[in-house]
Design an enzyme around this catalytic site. Sequence first.
Site, PDB file in Angstrom:
ATOM      1  N   GLY A   3       0.741  -1.237  -0.523  1.00  0.00           N
ATOM      2  CA  GLY A   3       0.266  -0.188   0.390  1.00  0.00           C
ATOM      3  C   GLY A   3       0.969   1.314   0.086  1.00  0.00           C
ATOM      4  O   GLY A   3       2.129   0.960   0.322  1.00  0.00           O
TER       5      GLY A   3
ATOM      6  N   GLU B 257       4.270   1.650  -6.877  1.00  0.00           N
ATOM      7  CA  GLU B 257       3.234   2.231  -7.230  1.00  0.00           C
ATOM      8  C   GLU B 257       2.629   4.170  -7.362  1.00  0.00           C
ATOM      9  O   GLU B 257       1.176   4.444  -7.752  1.00  0.00           O
ATOM     10  CB  GLU B 257       2.158   1.541  -6.958  1.00  0.00           C
ATOM     11  CG  GLU B 257       2.137   0.068  -6.559  1.00  0.00           C
ATOM     12  CD  GLU B 257       0.737  -0.662  -5.729  1.00  0.00           C
ATOM     13  OE1 GLU B 257      -0.099  -1.396  -5.751  1.00  0.00           O
ATOM     14  OE2 GLU B 257       1.238  -0.144  -4.368  1.00  0.00           O
TER      15      GLU B 257
ATOM     16  N   HIS C 265      -3.572  -2.594   0.248  1.00  0.00           N
ATOM     17  CA  HIS C 265      -4.150  -3.859  -0.015  1.00  0.00           C
ATOM     18  C   HIS C 265      -4.984  -4.540   1.499  1.00  0.00           C
ATOM     19  O   HIS C 265      -4.723  -5.927   1.676  1.00  0.00           O
ATOM     20  CB  HIS C 265      -3.631  -4.866   0.091  1.00  0.00           C
ATOM     21  CG  HIS C 265      -1.946  -4.219  -1.147  1.00  0.00           C
ATOM     22  ND1 HIS C 265      -0.927  -4.785  -1.768  1.00  0.00           N
ATOM     23  CD2 HIS C 265      -2.487  -3.536  -2.632  1.00  0.00           C
ATOM     24  CE1 HIS C 265      -0.548  -4.627  -3.035  1.00  0.00           C
ATOM     25  NE2 HIS C 265      -1.321  -3.079  -3.540  1.00  0.00           N
TER      26      HIS C 265
HETATM   27 ZN   LIG Z   1      -0.794  -1.868  -4.856  1.00  0.00          ZN
END
Ligand SMILES: [Zn+2]
Length: 232
Positions: free
Chosen positions: A35, A84, A105
């Site tokens: 995350g 990300e 997540h």
């Molecule tokens: Zn992710």
Amino acid sequence: MSQAGLPTTRDAARELVVLFARRLLAEHLVSYTAGNISTRIADEPDLVAVTPASTAYDTLTAEDVVMVRLDGTVVEGSRRPTSELPLHTLVYLDRPDIGGIVHTHSRAAMAVAAMGIDVPPILHGLVSACGGGITTAPYARGGTAEVATYTAEALRHRSACLLRNHGVLAVGPTLEHAYNAASTVEGVCDAYLRALAFGPVPEIPADDVERIRREQWAPAWASAGDGRTHGG
Ligand SMILES: [Zn+2]
């Protein structure tokens, strides 16, 4: 842009990212280094403070938070930004009204994202925090134009969506709004999975969904600067 509720300095943005990263961990919305979160900075609309790649949240410090331009250029920080990063920058480029992003997540949400199903407006908190039921954006490879297209559609008039086979993407005028949405989505997905065991889950009537949107979600988005939370 000098958006209400956004941190006014780069240092304040770093501290805010660390604060909400710790909350993600405390609420079990992330595991280990999964995350990532980011916030815009007031008066620096092309800049975001974002969590670094591969850093455990329990040891994260303000110095680890990376300052990145929306074209991906690192402006300050010795760490690499999250891998990300495009998930964040593509949303910010598309939506000047968005000031904070939380990507998790979290577990129940991952189960729903794996099934690729939508979450209808089954609970009041989902509507007040996210603006209604949420959808799962189709699967696409990270950083591609497809991700940007799919997430832009799924986030229209909502504070969150699910990413197929992946996790949660929550947004808001501030990082706090986005965090509240991400936290709510996990709780609602958990409840939805449990409720489905009893059969089809009844939805809140459309009139009430619209009323909650109008009376709670829309004002929460509009008045992000006054520090109120919503949804409970
Ligand atoms: Zn992710």
